[in-house]
Design an enzyme around this catalytic site. Sequence first.
Site, PDB file in Angstrom:
ATOM      1  N   ASP A   9       0.827  -1.203   0.000  1.00 22.93           N
ATOM      2  CA  ASP A   9       0.000   0.000   0.000  1.00 22.93           C
ATOM      3  C   ASP A   9       0.868   1.262   0.000  1.00 22.93           C
ATOM      4  OD1 ASP A   9      -2.353   1.477   0.063  1.00 22.93           O
ATOM      5  OD2 ASP A   9      -3.217   0.324   1.712  1.00 22.93           O
ATOM      6  N   ASP A  16     -10.731   2.119  -3.225  1.00 24.68           N
ATOM      7  CA  ASP A  16     -11.255   1.869  -1.882  1.00 24.68           C
ATOM      8  C   ASP A  16     -12.776   1.873  -1.890  1.00 24.68           C
ATOM      9  OD1 ASP A  16      -8.904   1.471  -0.593  1.00 24.68           O
ATOM     10  OD2 ASP A  16      -8.766   3.472   0.297  1.00 24.68           O
TER      11      ASP A  16
HETATM   12  C1  GLA Z   1      -5.750   1.799   2.107  1.00 25.22           C
HETATM   13  C2  GLA Z   1      -6.180   0.619   1.267  1.00 25.22           C
HETATM   14  C3  GLA Z   1      -7.267  -0.154   1.973  1.00 25.22           C
HETATM   15  C4  GLA Z   1      -6.746  -0.608   3.314  1.00 25.22           C
HETATM   16  C5  GLA Z   1      -6.268   0.577   4.144  1.00 25.22           C
HETATM   17  C6  GLA Z   1      -5.564   0.124   5.409  1.00 25.22           C
HETATM   18  O1  GLA Z   1      -6.771   2.746   2.186  1.00 25.22           O
HETATM   19  O2  GLA Z   1      -6.579   1.018  -0.005  1.00 25.22           O
HETATM   20  O3  GLA Z   1      -7.695  -1.251   1.208  1.00 25.22           O
HETATM   21  O4  GLA Z   1      -5.701  -1.523   3.122  1.00 25.22           O
HETATM   22  O5  GLA Z   1      -5.353   1.382   3.404  1.00 25.22           O
HETATM   23  O6  GLA Z   1      -5.118   1.146   6.176  1.00 25.22           O
END
Ligand code: GLA
Length: 745
Positions: free
Chosen positions: A485, A555
Amino acid sequence: MKFSLNIRISSVVSRSLFLTLLAVASSVAQTTQVFRLDGGNSTYAFGVNERGELQPLYWGGRLGARDTIPHAQSLPEVASFDSSHTTTPEEYAGWGAGLFTEPALKITFADGNRDLVLHFLRATQSGPQAVELQLKDISREIYVTLRYSIDADTGILARSADIENRDRQPVMIEQAAAAQWTLPPARYTLSYLTGRWAGEWTLNQEPIRGGARVIESRRGTTGHQANPWFAISRDESQAAVGAAFAGEEHGEVWFGALAWSGSWRIIVEHTQLDAVRVTGGFNPFDFGYKLKPGEHLETPVFYGGYSDHGLGGASRILHRFEIARILPQAPDPKPRPVIYNSWEATEFGVDEAGQMALAKKAASIGVDRFVMDDGWFGQRKDDHAGLGDWYVNSEKFPHGLKPLIDKVHSLGMDFGLWVEPEMVNPNSDLYRKHPDWVLNFPGRPRSESRNQLVLNLARPDVRDYVEGFLDKLLTENDIAFLKWDYNRNWSEPGWDQVPVDEQKRVYVEFIRNLYSILADLRKKHPKIEIESCSGGGGRVDLGVLRYTDEVWTSDNTDPFDRLSMQDGFTYAYTPQIMMAWVTDSPHWLNNKRSTSLTYRMLSSMQGSLGIGANLDHWTAEDFATAKKLIAAYHSAQPTIVRGDLYRLITPRDGSEFSATESVSTDKNHGVVFAFSNATQEGRYFPLLQLQGLDPDAEYQLTWIEGKSGPDTPESASGAWWMRHGLQLDLRGDFQAVAFRLDRQR
Ligand code: GLA
């Protein structure tokens, strides 16, 4: 000027020999070279004009093997305001002479000279379908090697440049493109992708008019706000007689994708002579790359392709190319395992017992891979602390990760883990020890986003730390998959460990180090698979996709929103990499919109399927529905993610209905998903005429979800499905059906 002759005249042009270097005697007493590359259904040609500049000559549908391409000749001065230097398109123009359009390369020399005029020096055939051209400034020791290679199957051309300083003094590169593409005067429509967090992948389409359209990221990363992809369709009004409108399935389209995960820019110019020039590469904003004597700078690769089957044809070519040439497991990447991910269920509240319970439930519906998301490391209770401290949190996992991993394995799944390697919370041991490791300008504020700062990966010590902890994590634990990420963009991008005039190299070195860490990890741990995530789809490009197997699309997992995001996404990227989770309903976004599990599953099954719902809240019926649909997905997956995609009805622009169809490349199988999102006035679903099937083959229909109307045959020819079409009984809000067609004979 005389050109060195490094020419091969191919007497027999076999179908597999796609590079032909042709010698053409020019009318002006000298030999002018024309370079021609053929691949797939396209031909690309350029040549050296009488001044010695490299000039584009042709890009489009494949020409006859024996056709002669007229040699390059500079265009005349049209007025004293527009000299020949600016009217003549170049393959890679230096900013100098009388150039007013976008240059590919702009340099300031140590003595203050800023004039750069690149002339052809030599050509070398660097592979059966590849050529390298060397250009040099007319007086200074600046050499530019342009690399071209064409993919025999798709006709996609890979172009990049390598800039070398052989002078005695350093120079400052202020602007460096990977390539420039030129299209002749005509009317065109530009398509490009923009978005924001939780709203990525909006397809924009607009006429190309006078002036320039800039698509870019200044964020140090690819970005959610724009994606480094473009497509240019030729408009009906000036198409040649017989050519159809350049739409989804008809007409000529030129497209490109830049393989870079740092700040980038693509500029589409409509010149004063109505031609179109596309220049793409490093974003020149805040750019400055000092080249010392003997040093060189290699640009990213800019891929370009051509289709005469509209945007649909263009995206199918690109999908095929990504699968066969870009992805780490190319040319035959495994279909993505169906994953379960804990994030939306537990957020930061992960622990051994809770994850084990979820894993058991996930296994019961046929999930292949269990992924534990954020919250397992350091002092990570929420997003205020822990990033940078990559040790297992002993309160949550008193015996380390092994018991959970063993449990996941015993349930027949493999194990994946979330990491965010390039970031640090100020509240972490790492930051307390190394506050100088973050991007910053000394003495200036350090802007936090989500309470975190960006580690300066350009620094060798930071790079080694990041690779070191990841290597250790993968060595000590049986981990099959990393969700990598990256949850913020850059601010205050200072790098004060190097001299002032080298600090802007951060834009290049950071990304190179990211790529080299990914490459090293894959080498040391050949079984590892990696997802590129950046708060959703903030880091999706052909650069990172060389090292990562899949991406997190957004997301936003609302299944209705996903329909249009997935539609936009697939213009540039294959469904193979498009991770799509089924999460809870009502959904947290869009004021708690409610949808059925079937609708959510069918929305996600158009990409690489995942489950991200809180299984502790599911009913027995939910488990049964999910189990049935995951089994159906597993058997249809190769067609869905590797087949040819047809966007039959787009969900864009508030459409009530949408439908996609995937057809396996051997045309033996088809899979159709159809959605009714909000019908008005009881309208019926439009007649669904399929595409891409073999008209003479017989296909049997099997419902994945839904049932036949009275007039739908159980089996019919490809011609029937494509020409007669089917009438679906699909109305109402958030309804969905799916079926397969399998060749009988
Ligand atoms: C990002 C990712 C999510 C999740 C969060 C965790 O927003 O896109 O899918 O993994 O971080 O903090």
